[in-house]
Motif scaffolding. Sequence first.
Motif, PDB file in Angstrom:
ATOM      1  N   ASP A 170      33.921  27.283  37.668  1.00 16.03           N
ATOM      2  CA  ASP A 170      34.644  26.024  37.822  1.00 16.03           C
ATOM      3  C   ASP A 170      36.021  26.051  37.168  1.00 16.03           C
ATOM      4  O   ASP A 170      36.961  25.447  37.683  1.00 16.03           O
ATOM      5  N   ASP A 171      36.148  26.748  36.031  1.00 18.15           N
ATOM      6  CA  ASP A 171      37.408  26.764  35.284  1.00 18.15           C
ATOM      7  C   ASP A 171      38.353  27.889  35.707  1.00 18.15           C
ATOM      8  O   ASP A 171      39.558  27.693  35.798  1.00 18.15           O
ATOM      9  N   VAL A 172      37.797  29.077  35.915  1.00 20.50           N
ATOM     10  CA  VAL A 172      38.617  30.270  36.156  1.00 20.50           C
ATOM     11  C   VAL A 172      38.525  30.725  37.603  1.00 20.50           C
ATOM     12  O   VAL A 172      39.496  31.182  38.184  1.00 20.50           O
ATOM     13  N   GLY A 173      37.344  30.618  38.184  1.00 25.81           N
ATOM     14  CA  GLY A 173      37.105  31.064  39.550  1.00 25.81           C
ATOM     15  C   GLY A 173      36.369  32.391  39.578  1.00 25.81           C
ATOM     16  O   GLY A 173      36.598  33.260  38.731  1.00 25.81           O
ATOM     17  N   LEU A 174      35.457  32.513  40.518  1.00 28.66           N
ATOM     18  CA  LEU A 174      34.677  33.748  40.673  1.00 28.66           C
ATOM     19  C   LEU A 174      34.545  34.134  42.140  1.00 28.66           C
ATOM     20  O   LEU A 174      33.579  34.772  42.532  1.00 28.66           O
ATOM     21  N   GLY A 175      35.509  33.754  42.933  1.00 26.43           N
ATOM     22  CA  GLY A 175      35.442  34.032  44.359  1.00 26.43           C
ATOM     23  C   GLY A 175      35.463  35.502  44.717  1.00 26.43           C
ATOM     24  O   GLY A 175      35.097  35.874  45.834  1.00 26.43           O
ATOM     25  N   ARG A 176      35.857  36.355  43.783  1.00 27.34           N
ATOM     26  CA  ARG A 176      35.904  37.798  44.039  1.00 27.34           C
ATOM     27  C   ARG A 176      34.840  38.541  43.227  1.00 27.34           C
ATOM     28  O   ARG A 176      34.881  39.753  43.119  1.00 27.34           O
TER      29      ARG A 176
END
Length: 188
Positions: free
Chosen positions: A96-102
Motif C-alpha cells: 500500500d505504501d511503496v508498491g509491489l507490482g513487480r
Amino acid sequence: MALPRQPARARLLRAADALFYERGIAATGVDAVIERAGVATGSLYKNFSGKDELVAAYLDDRDRRWRDEWESAIAAAADPVARVLAIFTATERWRDDVGLGRGCAHIAAANQLPSDHPGMAVAVAHKRHVVERLTELVAAADIPEPAATAGDIALIYDGMLGSMAVGLDPDPINRARRITYTLLNGGR
C-alpha cells in the motif's frame, strides 16, 4: 513555506528505488537516475563510485526499510503465531505504501545481476535475513522444526511475491497468510 530539499544521496536513492524497481536495473542508466533525482552528475559520483555501488545501496536501503516495516508489524502482533504471520501484514502495508507490482526487488535484482556484483550480496543477505528472522519467530511460537518450517514459509512468501509480479492471483497475500496459518497448525 517550502520543505527543505533532501540531500543528494537521499534523492539519488529515492530515484534509483523508483526506476530500478519499475524499469529494471539493467534497463536503467545512471543518467535517468540523475535526471529523476534532480541532481548534477557529480553528485552521483560524490556519493557512489558508479552504478554498481548505487545498485547495492538501493537494495540495502530497501532492505533496511523493509526490515523496519516488518519489525513494526511483529511488535504490534498479539501472540507468537501472529508474530510469524506479521510478514504478511508488513507486506500488505509495504504494498500500500511503496508498491509491489513487480514482486520482490531483491529477487528481481538477483535475476539481473552477475554473481560477483555487489548488489547480489545484498540480495542474498536480504533473503537470508527473512529465513533467519522467520526461524526465530517460528521457534518462539513453539512450532516443531523451526528451521524447516521457516524455510517453507519463506518459499510461500517468495511465491506470493512472484504471484504479485504476474498478477494472476486476486489476493496472494491473504492466500499466503492462510496457507502459512495452516502450516503452523500442523496442516489443519
